[in-house]
Write a protein that holds these residues in place. Sequence first.
Motif, PDB file in Angstrom:
ATOM      1  N   UNK A 169      26.409  38.301  51.977  1.00 30.08           N
ATOM      2  CA  UNK A 169      26.610  38.322  53.436  1.00 30.08           C
ATOM      3  C   UNK A 169      27.673  39.343  53.804  1.00 30.08           C
ATOM      4  N   UNK A 170      28.804  39.304  53.106  1.00 33.68           N
ATOM      5  CA  UNK A 170      29.902  40.218  53.423  1.00 33.68           C
ATOM      6  C   UNK A 170      29.539  41.669  53.146  1.00 33.68           C
ATOM      7  N   UNK A 171      28.693  41.880  52.152  1.00 35.67           N
ATOM      8  CA  UNK A 171      28.341  43.248  51.777  1.00 35.67           C
ATOM      9  C   UNK A 171      27.291  43.853  52.697  1.00 35.67           C
ATOM     10  N   UNK A 172      26.289  43.070  53.082  1.00 36.13           N
ATOM     11  CA  UNK A 172      25.105  43.629  53.743  1.00 36.13           C
ATOM     12  C   UNK A 172      25.032  43.386  55.246  1.00 36.13           C
ATOM     13  N   UNK A 173      25.870  42.507  55.799  1.00 34.97           N
ATOM     14  CA  UNK A 173      25.829  42.216  57.231  1.00 34.97           C
ATOM     15  C   UNK A 173      27.062  42.751  57.929  1.00 34.97           C
ATOM     16  N   UNK A 174      26.864  43.226  59.160  1.00 39.57           N
ATOM     17  CA  UNK A 174      28.000  43.654  59.961  1.00 39.57           C
ATOM     18  C   UNK A 174      28.770  42.435  60.460  1.00 39.57           C
ATOM     19  N   UNK A 175      29.926  42.685  61.054  1.00 37.15           N
ATOM     20  CA  UNK A 175      30.753  41.579  61.553  1.00 37.15           C
ATOM     21  C   UNK A 175      30.019  40.794  62.632  1.00 37.15           C
ATOM     22  N   UNK A 176      29.299  41.493  63.508  1.00 42.46           N
ATOM     23  CA  UNK A 176      28.553  40.807  64.569  1.00 42.46           C
ATOM     24  C   UNK A 176      27.424  39.964  63.964  1.00 42.46           C
ATOM     25  N   UNK A 177      26.742  40.491  62.958  1.00 40.68           N
ATOM     26  CA  UNK A 177      25.680  39.732  62.309  1.00 40.68           C
ATOM     27  C   UNK A 177      26.229  38.511  61.580  1.00 40.68           C
ATOM     28  N   UNK A 178      27.402  38.653  61.007  1.00 35.31           N
ATOM     29  CA  UNK A 178      28.031  37.514  60.346  1.00 35.31           C
ATOM     30  C   UNK A 178      28.382  36.423  61.362  1.00 35.31           C
ATOM     31  N   UNK A 179      28.886  36.835  62.532  1.00 36.44           N
ATOM     32  CA  UNK A 179      29.203  35.861  63.580  1.00 36.44           C
ATOM     33  C   UNK A 179      27.938  35.156  64.071  1.00 36.44           C
ATOM     34  N   UNK A 180      26.839  35.927  64.235  1.00 34.85           N
ATOM     35  CA  UNK A 180      25.576  35.323  64.654  1.00 34.85           C
ATOM     36  C   UNK A 180      25.067  34.332  63.592  1.00 34.85           C
ATOM     37  N   UNK A 181      25.225  34.690  62.335  1.00 36.94           N
ATOM     38  CA  UNK A 181      24.831  33.792  61.247  1.00 36.94           C
ATOM     39  C   UNK A 181      25.664  32.514  61.265  1.00 36.94           C
ATOM     40  N   UNK A 182      26.953  32.655  61.542  1.00 37.16           N
ATOM     41  CA  UNK A 182      27.860  31.506  61.604  1.00 37.16           C
ATOM     42  C   UNK A 182      27.413  30.531  62.701  1.00 37.16           C
ATOM     43  N   UNK A 183      27.087  31.076  63.875  1.00 37.88           N
ATOM     44  CA  UNK A 183      26.636  30.237  64.996  1.00 37.88           C
ATOM     45  C   UNK A 183      25.321  29.560  64.660  1.00 37.88           C
ATOM     46  N   UNK A 184      24.405  30.325  64.065  1.00 34.92           N
ATOM     47  CA  UNK A 184      23.094  29.776  63.720  1.00 34.92           C
ATOM     48  C   UNK A 184      23.207  28.659  62.685  1.00 34.92           C
ATOM     49  N   UNK A 185      24.053  28.857  61.682  1.00 30.32           N
ATOM     50  CA  UNK A 185      24.256  27.818  60.675  1.00 30.32           C
ATOM     51  C   UNK A 185      24.869  26.566  61.282  1.00 30.32           C
ATOM     52  N   UNK A 186      25.802  26.777  62.238  1.00 30.87           N
ATOM     53  CA  UNK A 186      26.409  25.628  62.923  1.00 30.87           C
ATOM     54  C   UNK A 186      25.369  24.813  63.669  1.00 30.87           C
ATOM     55  N   UNK A 187      24.453  25.498  64.353  1.00 32.17           N
ATOM     56  CA  UNK A 187      23.395  24.804  65.075  1.00 32.17           C
ATOM     57  C   UNK A 187      22.475  24.026  64.138  1.00 32.17           C
ATOM     58  N   UNK A 188      22.093  24.635  63.017  1.00 34.96           N
ATOM     59  CA  UNK A 188      21.202  23.981  62.055  1.00 34.96           C
ATOM     60  C   UNK A 188      21.864  22.739  61.470  1.00 34.96           C
ATOM     61  N   UNK A 189      23.145  22.864  61.118  1.00 41.64           N
ATOM     62  CA  UNK A 189      23.849  21.707  60.533  1.00 41.64           C
ATOM     63  C   UNK A 189      23.987  20.582  61.535  1.00 41.64           C
ATOM     64  N   UNK A 190      24.283  20.915  62.792  1.00 43.67           N
ATOM     65  CA  UNK A 190      24.403  19.878  63.845  1.00 43.67           C
ATOM     66  C   UNK A 190      23.058  19.149  64.028  1.00 43.67           C
ATOM     67  N   UNK A 191      21.972  19.925  64.068  1.00 38.23           N
ATOM     68  CA  UNK A 191      20.639  19.314  64.243  1.00 38.23           C
ATOM     69  C   UNK A 191      20.325  18.364  63.102  1.00 38.23           C
ATOM     70  N   UNK A 192      20.675  18.754  61.883  1.00 43.41           N
ATOM     71  CA  UNK A 192      20.395  17.896  60.728  1.00 43.41           C
ATOM     72  C   UNK A 192      21.251  16.630  60.747  1.00 43.41           C
ATOM     73  N   UNK A 193      22.523  16.806  61.154  1.00 42.51           N
ATOM     74  CA  UNK A 193      23.423  15.651  61.178  1.00 42.51           C
ATOM     75  C   UNK A 193      22.968  14.644  62.263  1.00 42.51           C
ATOM     76  N   UNK A 194      22.646  15.159  63.463  1.00 42.77           N
ATOM     77  CA  UNK A 194      22.195  14.263  64.534  1.00 42.77           C
ATOM     78  C   UNK A 194      20.820  13.675  64.226  1.00 42.77           C
ATOM     79  N   UNK A 195      19.981  14.461  63.526  1.00 42.36           N
ATOM     80  CA  UNK A 195      18.665  13.961  63.173  1.00 42.36           C
ATOM     81  C   UNK A 195      18.737  12.794  62.188  1.00 42.36           C
ATOM     82  N   UNK A 196      19.723  12.867  61.257  1.00 41.52           N
ATOM     83  CA  UNK A 196      19.896  11.784  60.292  1.00 41.52           C
ATOM     84  C   UNK A 196      20.466  10.524  60.952  1.00 41.52           C
ATOM     85  N   UNK A 197      21.355  10.735  61.936  1.00 37.63           N
ATOM     86  CA  UNK A 197      21.956   9.577  62.604  1.00 37.63           C
ATOM     87  C   UNK A 197      20.967   8.904  63.545  1.00 37.63           C
TER      88      UNK A 197
END
Length: 425
Positions: free
Chosen positions: A397-425
């Motif tokens: 990730x650090x080698x091949x993605x720009x800083x903006x792409x890394x931030x977008x990935x961070x947001x996307x991962x946060x959304x996926x994890x939240x959906x999984x956590x709420x889906x389990x509850x």
Amino acid sequence: MHSENNSSASIPTTPTARLRHRRRSNEVNPDAGKANGHLLVNDRNKYKSFLVRAYSTVWMIGGFVLIVYMGHLYITAMVVVIQIFMARELFNLLRKAHEERDLPGFRLLNWHFFFTAMLFVYGRILSQRLVNTVTPDKFLFQLVSSLIKYHMVICYFLYISGFVWFILTLKKKMYKYQFGQYAWTHMILIVVFTQSSFTVASIFEGIFWFLLPASLIVINDIAAYVFGFFFGRTPLIKLSPKKTWEGFIGASVATIISAFVLANFLGRFQWLTCPRKDLSTGWLDCDPGPLFKPESFTLHEWVPLWFRWKEIVVLPVQWHALCLGLFASIIAPFGGFFASGFKRAFKVKDFGDSIPGHGGITDRMDCQMVMAVFAFIYHQSFIVPQSLSVEMIVEQILTNLTLEEQQALYVKLGQIIKERLFGQS
């Protein structure tokens, strides 16, 4: 009066004559060893050469230990200096002063290719560690990321500029010499960089994986010399008349035993076992992993009752060290035999004279190059986990993605994890 004229006449006065004089002094005399029977046990001057060789060896080992203590970057700098000296010795091997005088700047072209290759190889090896070093600084991070992204393009155009430079310098009646030097330069780059780049890669995987193989070659070399010095009677190979079976077998046993013992000692220092993920020089603290955690073995069934030790403590890495020791004692010496044949082909005794009693830097690095490649391949094949890990994914990730792409990935991962956590509850 006659002797004075002879002595003055024997001193070269022109650069060309001086170069020929140096080559003649370094040429192999095929009859020189016959009077003494080739072997060290029959050499009348062996004790003098032994002392010179021992003195320079002590200084080399002392300097080597100091550099290892200073850390990864200093060891890498040492490897770079060794590469430069090796390249200089090999460049000079086929150099002809008369032709060089008619080709001003031609030697500079060789070094242009050399440093282009250096930029390419070390850029590939150290790019991720450079990114990790400058990550806290946004400007430097973006600058380094851009340079890494276009690293291959930069190196390619540097090489092409050297290629065009070479074509433009071609001169009539000099084609054979120039193309010969062009091919010789590329062979040097393959020999020096392709193999020694593995050394640098091993350094950052943990100094242990550089220090142990390098030490085993030194131990094997010293043991072969000592056993051959005192007990050598049976010639081993025609390419190296002073090498004996007694020296080879004695050095093999000493190297394998040393590998097992030395791995236990070196494996207890985190400074040597921890990998370096950046280009800093600070102290390292890490989990050494299961290879460097002691394991106990009972010996009740294997030793007599009077034997004092009933249990031994072994690091798992010691079993891998036996494989390295076996290679260092049996296969790696063939790198020295190759170098011996190479020198005989060009009728020189040594590649240089920078190390008293040893010859040139290349004379000391022949077996190290073979060992470095094997050590890195062995580490990657049998030591490094083959499955994906969090560190490997983050590195990509650090080698091949720009800083903006890394931030977008961070947001996307946060959304996926939240959906999984709420889906389990």
